[in-house]
Design an enzyme around this catalytic site. Structure first.
Site, short mmCIF file in Angstrom:
data_model
loop_
_atom_site.label_atom_id
_atom_site.label_comp_id
_atom_site.label_asym_id
_atom_site.label_seq_id
_atom_site.Cartn_x
_atom_site.Cartn_y
_atom_site.Cartn_z
N CYS A 59 -13.46 -14.26 -2.50
CA CYS A 59 -13.69 -12.90 -1.99
C CYS A 59 -14.74 -12.17 -2.84
O CYS A 59 -14.67 -12.19 -4.07
CB CYS A 59 -12.37 -12.12 -1.99
SG CYS A 59 -12.55 -10.47 -1.27
N CYS A 63 -11.42 -6.24 -6.88
CA CYS A 63 -10.08 -5.71 -7.16
C CYS A 63 -9.54 -6.37 -8.44
O CYS A 63 -9.36 -7.60 -8.47
CB CYS A 63 -9.16 -5.96 -5.98
SG CYS A 63 -9.91 -5.55 -4.39
N CYS A 66 -6.68 -9.01 -8.54
CA CYS A 66 -6.58 -10.06 -7.53
C CYS A 66 -7.13 -11.43 -7.95
O CYS A 66 -8.29 -11.54 -8.35
CB CYS A 66 -7.29 -9.61 -6.26
SG CYS A 66 -7.04 -10.78 -4.90
N CYS A 103 2.89 -12.67 8.53
CA CYS A 103 1.71 -11.92 8.10
C CYS A 103 0.63 -12.87 7.59
O CYS A 103 0.85 -13.63 6.65
CB CYS A 103 2.10 -10.94 7.00
SG CYS A 103 0.70 -9.99 6.40
N CYS A 134 1.47 -9.77 11.91
CA CYS A 134 0.79 -8.86 10.99
C CYS A 134 -0.43 -9.60 10.46
O CYS A 134 -0.39 -10.83 10.32
CB CYS A 134 1.72 -8.46 9.84
SG CYS A 134 0.92 -7.37 8.64
N CYS A 194 0.88 -0.98 8.08
CA CYS A 194 1.59 -1.43 6.88
C CYS A 194 0.71 -1.06 5.71
O CYS A 194 -0.39 -1.62 5.56
CB CYS A 194 1.81 -2.95 6.95
SG CYS A 194 2.49 -3.64 5.42
N ARG A 266 9.12 -1.98 1.58
CA ARG A 266 9.22 -3.40 1.20
C ARG A 266 9.12 -3.60 -0.30
O ARG A 266 8.15 -3.19 -0.94
CB ARG A 266 8.15 -4.23 1.92
CG ARG A 266 8.32 -5.73 1.62
CD ARG A 266 7.35 -6.60 2.43
NE ARG A 266 7.42 -6.25 3.82
CZ ARG A 266 6.36 -5.92 4.55
NH1 ARG A 266 5.17 -5.93 4.03
NH2 ARG A 266 6.51 -5.60 5.81
N1 SAM Z 1 -8.54 -8.96 1.37
C1 SAM Z 1 -7.71 -8.11 2.09
C2 SAM Z 1 -7.59 -6.74 1.46
O1 SAM Z 1 -7.68 -6.60 0.25
O2 SAM Z 1 -7.38 -5.79 2.21
C3 SAM Z 1 -6.32 -8.65 2.36
C4 SAM Z 1 -5.57 -9.44 1.32
S1 SAM Z 1 -5.18 -8.58 -0.22
C5 SAM Z 1 -4.67 -9.91 -1.25
C6 SAM Z 1 -3.73 -7.63 0.18
C7 SAM Z 1 -3.06 -6.81 -0.89
O3 SAM Z 1 -2.32 -7.66 -1.77
C8 SAM Z 1 -3.91 -5.99 -1.82
O4 SAM Z 1 -4.33 -4.79 -1.26
C9 SAM Z 1 -2.94 -5.73 -2.97
O5 SAM Z 1 -2.25 -4.52 -2.76
C10 SAM Z 1 -1.99 -6.93 -2.92
N2 SAM Z 1 -2.16 -7.78 -4.12
C11 SAM Z 1 -3.17 -8.64 -4.35
N3 SAM Z 1 -3.05 -9.25 -5.56
C12 SAM Z 1 -1.92 -8.75 -6.12
C13 SAM Z 1 -1.26 -8.97 -7.36
N4 SAM Z 1 -1.75 -9.79 -8.29
N5 SAM Z 1 -0.10 -8.29 -7.60
C14 SAM Z 1 0.39 -7.44 -6.68
N6 SAM Z 1 -0.20 -7.19 -5.48
C15 SAM Z 1 -1.34 -7.82 -5.21
C1 DTB Z 2 1.08 -6.63 0.18
O1 DTB Z 2 1.23 -5.41 -0.01
N1 DTB Z 2 1.38 -7.58 -0.69
C2 DTB Z 2 1.05 -8.90 -0.17
C3 DTB Z 2 0.57 -8.57 1.25
N2 DTB Z 2 0.57 -7.14 1.30
C4 DTB Z 2 -0.66 -9.16 1.78
C5 DTB Z 2 0.19 -9.70 -1.03
C6 DTB Z 2 0.70 -9.90 -2.44
C7 DTB Z 2 -0.21 -10.82 -3.14
C8 DTB Z 2 0.26 -11.19 -4.51
C9 DTB Z 2 -0.68 -12.09 -5.21
C10 DTB Z 2 -0.93 -13.42 -4.53
O2 DTB Z 2 0.05 -14.13 -4.18
O3 DTB Z 2 -2.09 -13.80 -4.38
FE1 SF4 Z 3 -10.57 -9.57 -1.92
FE2 SF4 Z 3 -8.33 -9.72 -3.30
FE3 SF4 Z 3 -9.58 -7.39 -3.11
FE4 SF4 Z 3 -8.37 -8.44 -0.92
S1 SF4 Z 3 -7.39 -7.75 -2.78
S2 SF4 Z 3 -10.42 -7.51 -1.03
S3 SF4 Z 3 -8.70 -10.63 -1.32
S4 SF4 Z 3 -10.38 -9.24 -4.13
#
Ligand code: SAM
Ligand code: DTB
Ligand code: SF4
Length: 329
Positions: A59, A63, A66, A103, A134, A194, A266
């Site tokens: 990606c 963030c 992430c 989802c 979702c 959501c 959740r």
């Molecule tokens: N790329 C898309 C976006 O960011 O909208 C969708 C997938 S993204 C992984 C969805 C959500 O997962 C993020 O907005 C964040 O709130 C959550 N998330 C990602 N990595 C995480 C982590 N290490 N711990 C907790 N929540 C996480």
């Molecule tokens: C949300 O609020 N948490 C989920 C889902 N929406 C997409 C993602 C959590 C991701 C945690 C880190 C991972 O497994 O990559």
């Molecule tokens: Fe990309 Fe992760 Fe940010 Fe979603 S949360 S936009 S997958 S870097």
């Protein structure tokens, strides 16, 4: 006639009021949250959503929490969009295990048109299995939201992650306002929202209150509010962050329940590192939904047998399919 339950629903929450809720003695906060929870939900019922990463890693966004950002070295191999049969086979297994919602997550900044078409096809397939659908694909334009709605998408996940003030410390490649624009496109298309955030990224209690105030002052509260506890992945900038006090995490759940009484709150990422007692406290504070399945997107989640046993020990049960069943789109 207006009932006490109707009076619980407000869209005019002020930050100082929400901060005052966070400052209540713990037992008073939980008591109030339980009261609201019981006026709007069966307190024994838990909604279960299963996640699947349909497009992992690579990606372009930054963030800082992430593992899927291309900017950090987390050892994750980027993968192409998963094929339809594999997605449907996973969805079938999720339904058999008791999930009511499936989802699909993609590590995109925003999807291209052909990617929306491909996901629309997956949504139609998953919905025909009798699951709620979702997706979380990054930023969406109004016509893309409409395309997904037409395919039968029930929910779109797009988190605000944190407060408007702390946001720049977390993400710099897209603005807080852009997140709100996507949420509006989703709402306008008639898809359920959501939207939640992450606790444990170095934010203050005032930031948590501000984040929840943004959600609770939307014209319509998000139908689902995921509260994630940061999963610290080695290689991400937030790895090594100080752990949040478990009681402060429970308070966040309780306040979300109090100010968004009809939403599914959740208990989301981070459960694998929580003990059963902490999770039970979160349910007591008003959480009534979980991610269910051995994996989140790229990190571990508790095993399904463990979750089933935990609910049984607590005298709780999963929401059943009949309660969510809808006619195919
Ligand atoms: N790329 C898309 C976006 O960011 O909208 C969708 C997938 S993204 C992984 C969805 C959500 O997962 C993020 O907005 C964040 O709130 C959550 N998330 C990602 N990595 C995480 C982590 N290490 N711990 C907790 N929540 C996480
Ligand atoms: C949300 O609020 N948490 C989920 C889902 N929406 C997409 C993602 C959590 C991701 C945690 C880190 C991972 O497994 O990559
Ligand atoms: Fe990309 Fe992760 Fe940010 Fe979603 S949360 S936009 S997958 S870097």
């Amino acid at each position: 006639m207006s009932t006490p339950a109707d009076a619980d629903i407000r869209h005019d929450w002020q930050r100082h009021e929400v901060e005052a809720l966070f400052a209540l003695p713990f037992h008073d906060l939980i008591y109030r949250a339980q009261g609201v929870h019981r006026r709007h939900f069966d307190p024994a019922e838990i909604q279960a959503s299963t996640l699947l990463s349909i497009k992992t890693g690579g990606c372009p966004e930054d963030c800082k929490y992430c593992p899927q950002s291309i900017r950090y070295h987390t050892g994750l191999e980027p993968e192409a969009l998963m094929d339809r049969e594999q997605v449907l086979a996973t969805a079938r297994r999720a339904k058999e295990a008791g999930a009511t919602r499936f989802c699909m997550g993609a590590a995109w900044r925003n999807p291209k048109e052909r990617q929306v078409d491909a996901v629309a096809d997956l949504v139609a397939g998953v919905r025909s299995l009798g699951l709620e659908t979702c997706a979380t694909l990054g930023m969406l334009k109004p016509h893309q939201a409409e395309r997904l709605r037409d395919a039968g998408l029930d929910y779109y996940n797009h988190n605000i992650d944190t407060s408007p003030e702390y946001y720049d410390e977390v993400v710099t490649t897209r603005s807080f306002q852009e997140r709100l624009d996507t949420l509006e496109a989703v709402r306008e298309a008639g898809i359920k929202v959501c939207c939640g955030g992450i606790i444990g990224m170095g934010e203050t209690v005032a930031d948590r209150a501000a984040m929840l105030t943004v959600l609770a002052t939307l014209a319509v509260h998000p139908e689902s509010v995921p509260i994630n506890r940061l999963v610290q992945v080695p290689g991400t900038p937030f790895h090594g962050m100080e752990q949040v006090d478990p009681f402060e995490f429970v308070r966040t759940i309780a306040v979300a329940r109090l100010i968004m009484p009809r939403s599914w709150v959740r208990l989301s990422a981070g459960r694998d590192e929580m003990n059963d007692e902490l999770q039970a406290l979160c349910f007591l504070a008003g959480a009534n939904s979980i991610f269910y399945g051995d994996q989140l997107l790229t990190t571990d989640n508790p095993e399904v047998q463990h979750d089933q046993a935990l609910l049984a020990r607590l005298g709780m049960r999963f929401q059943n399919h009949e309660e969510t069943a809808q006619a195919p789109a």
